[in-house]
Design a protein around this motif. Structure first.
Motif, PDB file in Angstrom:
ATOM      1  N   ALA A  97       0.828  -1.201   0.000  1.00 40.76           N
ATOM      2  CA  ALA A  97       0.000   0.000   0.000  1.00 40.76           C
ATOM      3  C   ALA A  97       0.867   1.257   0.000  1.00 40.76           C
ATOM      4  CB  ALA A  97      -0.908   0.002   1.230  1.00 40.76           C
ATOM      5  N   ASN A  98       0.337   2.306  -0.590  1.00 42.94           N
ATOM      6  CA  ASN A  98       1.016   3.591  -0.570  1.00 42.94           C
ATOM      7  C   ASN A  98       1.027   4.139   0.847  1.00 42.94           C
ATOM      8  OD1 ASN A  98       2.260   5.914  -1.671  1.00 42.94           O
ATOM      9  ND2 ASN A  98       0.282   6.963  -1.718  1.00 42.94           N
ATOM     10  N   GLN A  99       2.131   4.696   1.286  1.00 41.32           N
ATOM     11  CA  GLN A  99       2.300   5.228   2.649  1.00 41.32           C
ATOM     12  C   GLN A  99       1.866   4.198   3.706  1.00 41.32           C
ATOM     13  OE1 GLN A  99       0.176   9.077   2.479  1.00 41.32           O
ATOM     14  NE2 GLN A  99       2.188  10.044   2.331  1.00 41.32           N
ATOM     15  N   PRO A 100       2.578   3.074   3.784  1.00 38.38           N
ATOM     16  CA  PRO A 100       2.207   2.023   4.742  1.00 38.38           C
ATOM     17  C   PRO A 100       2.308   2.504   6.178  1.00 38.38           C
ATOM     18  CG  PRO A 100       4.404   1.637   3.857  1.00 38.38           C
ATOM     19  CD  PRO A 100       3.813   2.762   3.054  1.00 38.38           C
ATOM     20  N   THR A 101       1.496   1.870   7.055  1.00 38.88           N
ATOM     21  CA  THR A 101       1.493   2.235   8.476  1.00 38.88           C
ATOM     22  C   THR A 101       1.771   1.042   9.383  1.00 38.88           C
ATOM     23  OG1 THR A 101      -0.899   1.871   8.773  1.00 38.88           O
ATOM     24  CG2 THR A 101      -0.195   4.042   7.969  1.00 38.88           C
ATOM     25  N   GLY A 102       2.148  -0.091   8.800  1.00 36.26           N
ATOM     26  CA  GLY A 102       2.462  -1.264   9.608  1.00 36.26           C
ATOM     27  C   GLY A 102       2.548  -2.510   8.752  1.00 36.26           C
ATOM     28  N   VAL A 103       2.656  -3.650   9.427  1.00 34.26           N
ATOM     29  CA  VAL A 103       2.713  -4.939   8.731  1.00 34.26           C
ATOM     30  C   VAL A 103       1.783  -5.918   9.444  1.00 34.26           C
ATOM     31  CG1 VAL A 103       5.082  -4.576   7.947  1.00 34.26           C
ATOM     32  CG2 VAL A 103       4.664  -5.802  10.093  1.00 34.26           C
ATOM     33  N   PHE A 104       1.402  -6.969   8.718  1.00 34.52           N
ATOM     34  CA  PHE A 104       0.555  -8.019   9.276  1.00 34.52           C
ATOM     35  C   PHE A 104       1.361  -9.304   9.451  1.00 34.52           C
ATOM     36  CE2 PHE A 104      -2.825  -5.613   6.882  1.00 34.52           C
ATOM     37  CZ  PHE A 104      -3.479  -5.149   8.015  1.00 34.52           C
ATOM     38  N   PHE A 105       0.947 -10.128  10.420  1.00 32.97           N
ATOM     39  CA  PHE A 105       1.431 -11.511  10.460  1.00 32.97           C
ATOM     40  C   PHE A 105       0.253 -12.431  10.200  1.00 32.97           C
ATOM     41  CE2 PHE A 105       0.876  -9.987  14.821  1.00 32.97           C
ATOM     42  CZ  PHE A 105       0.104 -10.953  15.431  1.00 32.97           C
ATOM     43  N   ALA A 106       0.522 -13.531   9.506  1.00 32.56           N
ATOM     44  CA  ALA A 106      -0.539 -14.359   8.941  1.00 32.56           C
ATOM     45  C   ALA A 106      -1.115 -15.377   9.915  1.00 32.56           C
ATOM     46  CB  ALA A 106      -0.027 -15.074   7.696  1.00 32.56           C
ATOM     47  N   GLU A 107      -0.355 -15.780  10.930  1.00 31.53           N
ATOM     48  CA  GLU A 107      -0.798 -16.824  11.852  1.00 31.53           C
ATOM     49  C   GLU A 107      -0.592 -16.370  13.290  1.00 31.53           C
ATOM     50  OE1 GLU A 107       1.527 -20.203  10.861  1.00 31.53           O
ATOM     51  OE2 GLU A 107       0.453 -20.614   8.985  1.00 31.53           O
ATOM     52  N   GLN A 108      -1.436 -16.851  14.164  1.00 30.20           N
ATOM     53  CA  GLN A 108      -1.292 -16.537  15.591  1.00 30.20           C
ATOM     54  C   GLN A 108      -0.295 -17.506  16.217  1.00 30.20           C
ATOM     55  OE1 GLN A 108      -5.599 -16.562  16.419  1.00 30.20           O
ATOM     56  NE2 GLN A 108      -5.375 -14.490  17.222  1.00 30.20           N
ATOM     57  N   THR A 109       0.982 -17.315  15.849  1.00 28.93           N
ATOM     58  CA  THR A 109       2.072 -18.125  16.375  1.00 28.93           C
ATOM     59  C   THR A 109       3.260 -17.221  16.665  1.00 28.93           C
ATOM     60  OG1 THR A 109       3.043 -18.538  14.187  1.00 28.93           O
ATOM     61  CG2 THR A 109       1.364 -20.109  14.965  1.00 28.93           C
ATOM     62  N   PRO A 110       4.124 -17.606  17.620  1.00 26.48           N
ATOM     63  CA  PRO A 110       5.343 -16.815  17.847  1.00 26.48           C
ATOM     64  C   PRO A 110       6.203 -16.701  16.599  1.00 26.48           C
ATOM     65  CG  PRO A 110       4.961 -18.317  19.685  1.00 26.48           C
ATOM     66  CD  PRO A 110       3.975 -18.683  18.617  1.00 26.48           C
ATOM     67  N   GLU A 111       6.288 -17.767  15.818  1.00 26.77           N
ATOM     68  CA  GLU A 111       7.115 -17.745  14.610  1.00 26.77           C
ATOM     69  C   GLU A 111       6.630 -16.685  13.623  1.00 26.77           C
ATOM     70  OE1 GLU A 111       7.498 -21.471  16.730  1.00 26.77           O
ATOM     71  OE2 GLU A 111       5.725 -20.453  15.923  1.00 26.77           O
ATOM     72  N   SER A 112       5.323 -16.585  13.474  1.00 25.73           N
ATOM     73  CA  SER A 112       4.767 -15.606  12.546  1.00 25.73           C
ATOM     74  C   SER A 112       5.005 -14.184  13.043  1.00 25.73           C
ATOM     75  CB  SER A 112       3.266 -15.863  12.358  1.00 25.73           C
ATOM     76  OG  SER A 112       2.743 -15.123  11.283  1.00 25.73           O
ATOM     77  N   ILE A 113       4.931 -13.983  14.359  1.00 25.53           N
ATOM     78  CA  ILE A 113       5.202 -12.665  14.935  1.00 25.53           C
ATOM     79  C   ILE A 113       6.670 -12.286  14.737  1.00 25.53           C
ATOM     80  CG2 ILE A 113       5.307 -11.347  17.098  1.00 25.53           C
ATOM     81  CD1 ILE A 113       2.826 -12.948  18.005  1.00 25.53           C
ATOM     82  N   ILE A 114       7.576 -13.232  14.958  1.00 21.34           N
ATOM     83  CA  ILE A 114       9.015 -12.973  14.763  1.00 21.34           C
ATOM     84  C   ILE A 114       9.286 -12.557  13.321  1.00 21.34           C
ATOM     85  CG2 ILE A 114      11.295 -14.059  14.701  1.00 21.34           C
ATOM     86  CD1 ILE A 114      10.317 -15.808  17.094  1.00 21.34           C
ATOM     87  N   ALA A 115       8.672 -13.265  12.373  1.00 22.40           N
ATOM     88  CA  ALA A 115       8.869 -12.928  10.966  1.00 22.40           C
ATOM     89  C   ALA A 115       8.339 -11.534  10.654  1.00 22.40           C
ATOM     90  CB  ALA A 115       8.183 -13.973  10.086  1.00 22.40           C
ATOM     91  N   ALA A 116       7.208 -11.161  11.272  1.00 25.53           N
ATOM     92  CA  ALA A 116       6.621  -9.843  11.026  1.00 25.53           C
ATOM     93  C   ALA A 116       7.496  -8.735  11.607  1.00 25.53           C
ATOM     94  CB  ALA A 116       5.217  -9.776  11.616  1.00 25.53           C
ATOM     95  N   VAL A 117       8.071  -8.968  12.790  1.00 28.34           N
ATOM     96  CA  VAL A 117       8.978  -7.976  13.379  1.00 28.34           C
ATOM     97  C   VAL A 117      10.183  -7.775  12.468  1.00 28.34           C
ATOM     98  CG1 VAL A 117      10.535  -7.503  15.315  1.00 28.34           C
ATOM     99  CG2 VAL A 117       8.228  -8.388  15.751  1.00 28.34           C
ATOM    100  N   GLU A 118      10.733  -8.866  11.948  1.00 28.17           N
ATOM    101  CA  GLU A 118      11.876  -8.761  11.038  1.00 28.17           C
ATOM    102  C   GLU A 118      11.492  -8.039   9.743  1.00 28.17           C
ATOM    103  OE1 GLU A 118      13.026 -12.820  10.685  1.00 28.17           O
ATOM    104  OE2 GLU A 118      14.181 -12.819  12.572  1.00 28.17           O
TER     105      GLU A 118
END
Length: 374
Positions: free
Chosen positions: A312-333
């Motif tokens: 998206a133009n002028q992004p304001t964040g990112v999403f993680f696809a699964e409710q798992t620690p691994e998915s959150i770690i990937a989103a932070v990275e």
């Protein structure tokens, strides 16, 4: 034009009451109705001195503290509200308020926070948590919920215009009621939050500690990222699970409940805020964005209407696809890889789409269109 506003019940000033507050500001001449009213005097200011007209539920034994146990009687109660003298009826509904009876010469617009979850997709969870899975109590509860589903769909058919608080709720309305709806996001007091550009080196999760918020996933993820700091704000029955998932990690700081000024200060200073729940909307997400703070959010539910993620133009964040620690770690990275592209100014501008005046204007414009089409 005579206007009536129908609210579910009044016992605290929370999310649906903020919607009611803005409806009363948009239509100050309206009369107010509710199934019951046990709102403390200290929280009544937003009603502007109004005393709602209530139903027989108000007078039932122990109703002050146990009115929710009369849920099976509420469809009958709300149908006894006499609205025959009104031209416009506005209901704010997450259970029964949409079920008021109106005639062909009246316009009924219902703002839907959600169809009754405990009667539809969350029935089995409701029965487990209330200890009503088996025996006579379980049989009665299942029969009651069956009758509620029949009434719920039938009463939805009597509303002229359904307004959903997010695209997620619009889809639920389509699923359970087979009706289309207009999406108008709920009002957020974005003016109470100010933009801060100088972010600090910590991430933030601020939440009630209840199971569906899934905060333990966030602490488990940061336990595996010792080089990144996490500040956790909030308390509740699931706090032990949240702390256990953190495992005493030195990079995770628990502050418990804090004052509103401190919460805002922490929200303004965070490098990014995290949100792991599947919400109907997500007011806390908007509040963080109003502070100029990027979001790392679970990519389901109302968050999809709020956060602008790449490409998206002028992004304001990112999403993680699964409710798992691994998915959150990937989103932070992922976030850290494109943090320069997410500006505090873009986050703030995004949040302004959800302001209180925006909500009032959208609701008034909708009503004007519908009245003009008659």
């Amino acid at each position: 034009m005579k206007v009536a506003i129908v609210h579910e019940w009044l016992d605290t000033y929370a999310g649906s009451e903020r919607v009611l507050e803005q409806l009363l500001l948009a239509w100050p001449e309206a009369d107010l109705f509710a199934v019951c009213d046990f709102l403390p005097e200290a929280e009544r200011g937003f009603l502007g001195g109004r005393r709602p007209r209530t139903t027989f539920i108000q007078r039932l034994p122990f109703a002050r503290t146990q009115f929710r146990k009369y849920l099976s009687l509420m469809p009958l109660a709300v149908e006894q509200i006499d609205l025959s003298g009104y031209d416009l009826v506005l209901s704010s509904s997450h259970a029964v308020a949409k079920g008021v009876l109106t005639g062909p010469g009246q316009l009924h617009v219902s703002y839907i926070h959600s169809p009754m979850r405990y009667a539809w997709d969350l029935q089995h969870q409701y029965l487990r948590e209330s200890g009503s899975e088996r025996g006579l109590k379980g049989a009665i509860a299942r029969w009651m919920l069956h009758r509620l589903r029949i009434w719920d769909r039938a009463s939805a058919a009597g509303v002229d215009v359904l307004v959903a608080n997010s695209s997620y709720i619009a889809e639920r309305i389509r699923k359970v009621w087979r009706r289309e709806s207009v999406v108008i996001h709920p009002p957020v007091a974005v003016h109470r939050f100010t933009l801060r550009r100088d972010k600090q080196d910590y991430y933030l999760v601020a939440s009630r500690m209840v199971p569906y918020k899934r905060v333990e996933l966030v602490t488990a993820a940061f336990r595996r990222m010792p080089g990144r700091k996490l500040v956790v704000i909030g308390d509740g029955p699931n706090m032990k699970a949240v702390r256990d998932a953190a495992g005493g990690a030195a990079n995770i700081t628990f502050l418990g409940r804090v004052s509103q000024p401190e919460l805002i200060d922490r929200m303004q200073g965070a490098r990014a805020a995290l949100h792991a729940a599947e919400e109907d909307f997500g007011i806390a997400i908007v509040e963080a964005q109003a502070c100029g703070t990027p979001m790392i959010a679970y990519g389901r539910g109302g968050a999809l209407d709020i956060v602008r993620a790449p490409p998206a133009n002028q992004p304001t964040g990112v999403f993680f696809a699964e409710q798992t620690p691994e998915s959150i770690i990937a989103a932070v990275e992922q976030f850290e890889g494109l943090a320069e592209a997410i500006t505090p100014e873009a986050c703030r501008a995004n949040a302004m789409r959800f302001g209180e005046a925006v909500f009032r204007d959208a609701m008034k414009a909708l009503v004007a269109r519908e009245l003009g089409a008659r």
